[in-house]
Write a protein that holds these residues in place. Structure first.
Motif, PDB file in Angstrom:
ATOM      1  N   GLU A 351      38.115  16.766  12.457  1.00 26.29           N
ATOM      2  CA  GLU A 351      38.794  18.036  12.144  1.00 26.29           C
ATOM      3  C   GLU A 351      39.531  18.741  13.318  1.00 26.29           C
ATOM      4  N   TYR A 352      40.607  19.320  13.042  1.00 26.06           N
ATOM      5  CA  TYR A 352      41.370  20.092  14.252  1.00 26.06           C
ATOM      6  C   TYR A 352      41.695  21.475  13.457  1.00 26.06           C
ATOM      7  N   GLU A 353      41.033  22.329  14.078  1.00 23.51           N
ATOM      8  CA  GLU A 353      41.175  23.680  13.848  1.00 23.51           C
ATOM      9  C   GLU A 353      40.931  23.991  12.333  1.00 23.51           C
ATOM     10  N   GLY A 354      39.706  23.117  11.802  1.00 21.64           N
ATOM     11  CA  GLY A 354      39.249  23.410  10.589  1.00 21.64           C
ATOM     12  C   GLY A 354      39.940  22.696   9.370  1.00 21.64           C
ATOM     13  N   VAL A 355      41.016  21.760   9.851  1.00 25.30           N
ATOM     14  CA  VAL A 355      41.927  21.112   9.069  1.00 25.30           C
ATOM     15  C   VAL A 355      41.508  19.657   9.164  1.00 25.30           C
ATOM     16  N   PRO A 356      41.200  18.827   8.099  1.00 23.66           N
ATOM     17  CA  PRO A 356      40.871  17.542   8.175  1.00 23.66           C
ATOM     18  C   PRO A 356      41.714  16.564   8.791  1.00 23.66           C
ATOM     19  N   ILE A 357      41.303  15.545   9.785  1.00 27.12           N
ATOM     20  CA  ILE A 357      42.127  14.574  10.359  1.00 27.12           C
ATOM     21  C   ILE A 357      42.004  13.158   9.757  1.00 27.12           C
ATOM     22  N   VAL A 358      43.047  12.852   9.157  1.00 25.51           N
ATOM     23  CA  VAL A 358      42.812  11.539   8.255  1.00 25.51           C
ATOM     24  C   VAL A 358      43.738  10.365   8.767  1.00 25.51           C
ATOM     25  N   ALA A 359      42.750   9.105   9.247  1.00 21.61           N
ATOM     26  CA  ALA A 359      43.504   8.059   9.726  1.00 21.61           C
ATOM     27  C   ALA A 359      43.720   6.800   8.789  1.00 21.61           C
ATOM     28  N   LEU A 379      47.670  14.157  10.110  1.00 27.58           N
ATOM     29  CA  LEU A 379      47.685  12.869  10.001  1.00 27.58           C
ATOM     30  C   LEU A 379      47.556  12.143  11.272  1.00 27.58           C
ATOM     31  N   GLU A 380      46.810  10.930  11.098  1.00 27.79           N
ATOM     32  CA  GLU A 380      46.769  10.107  12.525  1.00 27.79           C
ATOM     33  C   GLU A 380      47.061   8.813  12.221  1.00 27.79           C
ATOM     34  N   LEU A 381      48.436   8.211  12.490  1.00 25.20           N
ATOM     35  CA  LEU A 381      49.082   7.078  12.305  1.00 25.20           C
ATOM     36  C   LEU A 381      49.007   6.233  13.560  1.00 25.20           C
ATOM     37  N   GLU A 426      57.392   5.070  15.803  1.00 24.31           N
ATOM     38  CA  GLU A 426      57.554   4.215  17.167  1.00 24.31           C
ATOM     39  C   GLU A 426      56.979   4.768  18.533  1.00 24.31           C
ATOM     40  N   ARG A 427      56.663   5.986  18.549  1.00 23.03           N
ATOM     41  CA  ARG A 427      56.277   6.495  19.725  1.00 23.03           C
ATOM     42  C   ARG A 427      55.166   7.302  19.658  1.00 23.03           C
ATOM     43  N   ALA A 428      54.084   6.860  20.669  1.00 20.61           N
ATOM     44  CA  ALA A 428      52.823   7.638  20.412  1.00 20.61           C
ATOM     45  C   ALA A 428      52.956   9.165  20.823  1.00 20.61           C
ATOM     46  N   GLY A 429      52.254   9.850  20.452  1.00 20.78           N
ATOM     47  CA  GLY A 429      52.352  11.325  20.740  1.00 20.78           C
ATOM     48  C   GLY A 429      51.837  11.959  19.722  1.00 20.78           C
ATOM     49  N   THR A 430      51.595  13.516  19.881  1.00 22.92           N
ATOM     50  CA  THR A 430      51.202  14.497  18.963  1.00 22.92           C
ATOM     51  C   THR A 430      52.498  15.367  18.310  1.00 22.92           C
ATOM     52  N   TYR A 431      52.959  15.248  17.145  1.00 26.39           N
ATOM     53  CA  TYR A 431      54.108  15.952  16.892  1.00 26.39           C
ATOM     54  C   TYR A 431      53.992  17.014  15.982  1.00 26.39           C
ATOM     55  N   ARG A 449      50.260  18.800  11.756  1.00 23.75           N
ATOM     56  CA  ARG A 449      50.446  17.718  12.730  1.00 23.75           C
ATOM     57  C   ARG A 449      50.275  16.302  12.180  1.00 23.75           C
ATOM     58  N   ILE A 450      51.176  15.694  12.907  1.00 24.54           N
ATOM     59  CA  ILE A 450      50.983  13.848  12.830  1.00 24.54           C
ATOM     60  C   ILE A 450      50.815  13.531  14.433  1.00 24.54           C
ATOM     61  N   VAL A 451      49.614  12.641  14.332  1.00 31.21           N
ATOM     62  CA  VAL A 451      49.337  12.144  15.889  1.00 31.21           C
ATOM     63  C   VAL A 451      49.435  10.859  15.528  1.00 31.21           C
ATOM     64  N   VAL A 452      50.330  10.101  16.469  1.00 31.63           N
ATOM     65  CA  VAL A 452      50.753   8.822  16.689  1.00 31.63           C
ATOM     66  C   VAL A 452      50.086   8.070  17.799  1.00 31.63           C
TER      67      VAL A 452
END
Length: 454
Positions: A351-359, A379-381, A426-431, A449-452
């Motif tokens: 979770e992030y601030e109460g929102v599910p993180i899904v991979a 999203l965790e991609l 194509e680039r890792a990071g938090t967007y 958020r999208i986490v790559v």
């Protein structure tokens, strides 16, 4: 603002939505309220110190100038400046051609000085550094450069897009526009102490030079054979308007508004110059020959800057290219919400601030739904992995916007409409995901958020 303006701001906005096109900036609000309070306190205090007040209509003009700033930076123009170029140019026109003249007409420097006690006035008179700064900043060449260089540079494509995409850069752009224009109007209106005044002929030449320099930029933007700003080409797809036509409309707004105002000011200066001079001549300054050379050289140099627009068009940007768009299909919002819930239950990793993180696994379908309280889920991609992104809205229309470094994803969705977008980060990071739709009073706070990962 009249209802006919609304389609320019938002293609699906109803007239009642205008009241929602405002946001409260605490710092700017405090600054504007403080400026108004200081002015009014000094205006009321002047008679107590044996000094005359400026007229009430000047005080009203000053307060109107502050209100114009509030409208430009916290009202509808600020909400639409990232969607349409023409709306952004309305905002710039308010900050450069409406607010500064109104503030200067109010003579704030004179009002503040008249409201100060005699001791404070003597202290200010002894500050030689202030006099030196005024002497330098009020040189005609400095005023010309301050009023024109920011205008030319910030409309260069790469700098302009950086300002639209980065809020801090955008604020710097607006600050340079406003301060440069304010200095120009201060000198024309003789709103500073007497030693900072310009001759009538210098005012005429300065106004004409600023007019021509800004006109070159306006003409270049208006007459360009193709869109200069890629960020509006992206939003044109979302909103269904022609980017080039909107660019020409924005250029014409600046061109006509600026040309009309500068022409009127020139006529006024010419008429005034025919009257007998009542003041003594301005003292001669030491470096007159360099001053005479610097002014025309600066004007000539700046006149060459807009040619770069026609020569290079859109320069290569450091920001990502638009992502490829996929298909769309219709689905009931409640059905899509159930699919999102199943997706979250199956692949949630935290979770992030109460929102599910899904991979999700590589190649899986990825779901994202827009709600007034944010984009759901996080999203965790994986970097370099192909996904099939399905995006929709559950309540009101939304427009997803996220810069993934190598590409920029922009998707407009409405309840019942599902957009299918092929996605390969194509680039890792938090967007950060934003909403560019005017979906509610707090749409600027609608985030996701999208986490790559590698």
């Amino acid at each position: 603002m009249p209802a006919p303006f609304l389609p320019v701001l938002h293609t699906s906005m109803a007239p009642t939505d205008l009241l929602r096109a405002w946001h409260l900036d605490p710092f700017l609000t405090a600054l504007l309220v403080s400026a108004a309070a200081a002015y009014l306190v000094a205006w009321y205090a002047a008679p107590r110190h044996g000094r005359r007040r400026v007229s009430r209509w000047r005080a009203l003009a000053y307060l109107a100038g502050l209100e114009v700033i509030a409208v430009a930076l916290m009202g509808p123009p600020d909400h639409g400046n990232g969607v349409r170029f023409s709306v952004h140019m309305v905002q710039h026109t308010l900050l450069m051609l409406v607010a500064p003249p109104l503030l200067v007409v109010g003579q704030p420097v004179r009002v503040i000085l008249r409201g100060l006690p005699a001791g404070s006035l003597r202290w200010f008179a002894q500050q030689h550094q202030v006099r030196w700064i005024l002497a330098v900043s009020t040189q005609p060449a400095v005023v010309f450069l301050a009023a024109t260089v920011p205008f030319a540079l910030w409309h260069y494509p790469s700098l302009y897009e950086a300002a639209v995409r980065d809020p801090l850069v955008h604020e710097l752009e607006h600050l340079t526009f406003f301060l440069g224009s304010l200095l120009f109007w201060v000198m024309l209106a003789e709103a500073l102490p007497g030693h900072c005044r310009l001759r009538a002929t210098t005012k005429i030449l300065l106004t004409f030079a600023v007019w021509m320099a800004t006109d070159l930029v306006c003409a270049t933007v208006t007459l360009a054979p193709r869109p200069l700003y890629r960020v509006y080409e992206e939003t044109a797809t979302l909103w269904g308007f022609d980017a080039l036509a909107d660019q020409r409309l924005g250029g014409a707004i600046m061109w006509v508004a600026g040309g009309g105002l500068y022409a009127a000011v020139l006529v006024g200066l010419l008429v005034r110059s025919t009257r007998p001079e009542r003041r003594t001549a301005r003292p001669t300054r030491g470096a007159r020959v360099p001053e005479r050379l610097l002014f025309p050289l600066a004007a000539l140099g700046l006149a060459l800057v807009p040619l770069a627009f026609l020569e290079y068009g859109v320069v290569v940007s450091e920001f990502g290219a638009p992502a490829a768009m996929g298909d769309r299909f219709q689905e009931d919002p409640s059905v899509f919400e159930r699919r999102v819930s199943t997706f979250v239950t199956t692949y949630q990793v935290g979770e992030y601030e109460g929102v599910p993180i899904v991979a999700p696994p590589p190649g899986a379908e990825v779901y994202l739904v827009g709600r007034v309280d944010g984009w759901y889920p996080v999203l965790e991609l994986r970097r370099g992995v192909q996904y099939r992104l399905l995006v929709s809205a559950s309540d009101v229309p939304h427009a997803l916007s996220v810069d993934l470094g190598a590409e920029r994803l922009t998707v407009r969705v409405v309840p019942g409409d599902v957009a299918v977008v092929p996605l390969r980060p194509e680039r890792a990071g938090t967007y950060e995901i934003r909403c560019t739709e005017l979906c509610g009073p707090s749409f600027r706070e609608m985030r996701g958020r999208i986490v790559v990962t590698e």
